[in-house]
Scaffold this active site. Sequence first.
Site, PDB file in Angstrom:
ATOM      1  N   SER A  11       0.819  -1.213   0.000  1.00  0.00           N
ATOM      2  CA  SER A  11       0.000   0.000   0.000  1.00  0.00           C
ATOM      3  C   SER A  11       0.850   1.260   0.000  1.00  0.00           C
ATOM      4  O   SER A  11       0.300   2.367   0.030  1.00  0.00           O
ATOM      5  CB  SER A  11      -0.912   0.020   1.233  1.00  0.00           C
ATOM      6  OG  SER A  11      -0.125   0.048   2.427  1.00  0.00           O
ATOM      7  N   HIS A  32      -2.416  -2.623  -5.910  1.00  0.00           N
ATOM      8  CA  HIS A  32      -2.833  -2.375  -4.530  1.00  0.00           C
ATOM      9  C   HIS A  32      -4.352  -2.476  -4.391  1.00  0.00           C
ATOM     10  O   HIS A  32      -5.091  -1.590  -4.811  1.00  0.00           O
ATOM     11  CB  HIS A  32      -2.368  -0.989  -4.065  1.00  0.00           C
ATOM     12  CG  HIS A  32      -2.861  -0.639  -2.695  1.00  0.00           C
ATOM     13  ND1 HIS A  32      -3.366   0.606  -2.374  1.00  0.00           N
ATOM     14  CD2 HIS A  32      -2.949  -1.384  -1.559  1.00  0.00           C
ATOM     15  CE1 HIS A  32      -3.734   0.615  -1.113  1.00  0.00           C
ATOM     16  NE2 HIS A  32      -3.496  -0.577  -0.599  1.00  0.00           N
ATOM     17  N   GLU A  44      -5.216   0.048  -7.279  1.00  0.00           N
ATOM     18  CA  GLU A  44      -4.241   0.986  -7.817  1.00  0.00           C
ATOM     19  C   GLU A  44      -3.112   0.205  -8.494  1.00  0.00           C
ATOM     20  O   GLU A  44      -2.454  -0.616  -7.857  1.00  0.00           O
ATOM     21  CB  GLU A  44      -3.673   1.864  -6.701  1.00  0.00           C
ATOM     22  CG  GLU A  44      -4.719   2.764  -6.066  1.00  0.00           C
ATOM     23  CD  GLU A  44      -4.182   3.513  -4.862  1.00  0.00           C
ATOM     24  OE1 GLU A  44      -4.102   4.755  -4.924  1.00  0.00           O
ATOM     25  OE2 GLU A  44      -3.847   2.854  -3.859  1.00  0.00           O
ATOM     26  N   ASN A  83      -4.474   6.545  -0.451  1.00  0.00           N
ATOM     27  CA  ASN A  83      -4.019   6.835   0.905  1.00  0.00           C
ATOM     28  C   ASN A  83      -3.666   8.300   1.096  1.00  0.00           C
ATOM     29  O   ASN A  83      -3.866   8.857   2.184  1.00  0.00           O
ATOM     30  CB  ASN A  83      -2.815   5.956   1.262  1.00  0.00           C
ATOM     31  CG  ASN A  83      -3.238   4.631   1.871  1.00  0.00           C
ATOM     32  OD1 ASN A  83      -4.261   4.542   2.550  1.00  0.00           O
ATOM     33  ND2 ASN A  83      -2.464   3.595   1.627  1.00  0.00           N
TER      34      ASN A  83
END
Length: 207
Positions: A11, A32, A44, A83
């Site tokens: 991540s 991800h 992702e 994120n």
Amino acid sequence: MFRGDYPSNTSGFKPSALAVDMLHPARFVVTHFWNPAHLIPLVEVVKGEHTDAMTVQRAMDVLKLMNKKAIVLNKEIPGFIGNRLQYALFREAQALLDSGAASKEDIDAAVTYSIGRRLPVTGPLMSADMGGLDVFSAISNYLFEDLSTDQRSGEVLSQLVNENKLGDKTGEGFYSWAPDVSAKMNEEREQTLIYFLKNDLKAGMSK
């Protein structure tokens, strides 16, 4: 997973760093998945410095077959896209709580009963288009200078972690997590995600 390609589900680690000792770094790519992966469509796809176009395309093709919404990150940056957006919001939420501007309940409500209602339909850039870029630019110009730029976890969060109050998994965090409360909130979140996923699959995720 692919034709001798090598995926990772990290991540945050940069693909180029993970592939530094590989014989074929061109075949390495990050895919991800977001948790819970069976309910969150987003994946992702992150290219490394040497990742070739064929590896990226194969990853995208496989993810499409899995009914996932794959997005490509063209530039290696910490945290990728999701994120970074998530923690930008979390930083401001911490700053509001630490400053005493509002209670934790009202800070959460400000998201779940406003922007959280729009985000399943329009992301931040499309929302700006719909609201008027002149308006969003003007607000950015006066508000950005007052937003949090903290480089570390907030005061309340740090104190909770030091006291081993880690949220749902320890029974207490920002909120108290009795077993019945935990079960109720997890069920509510899961049912909401299932609802959105069914709509995604019905409409298709090509947009």
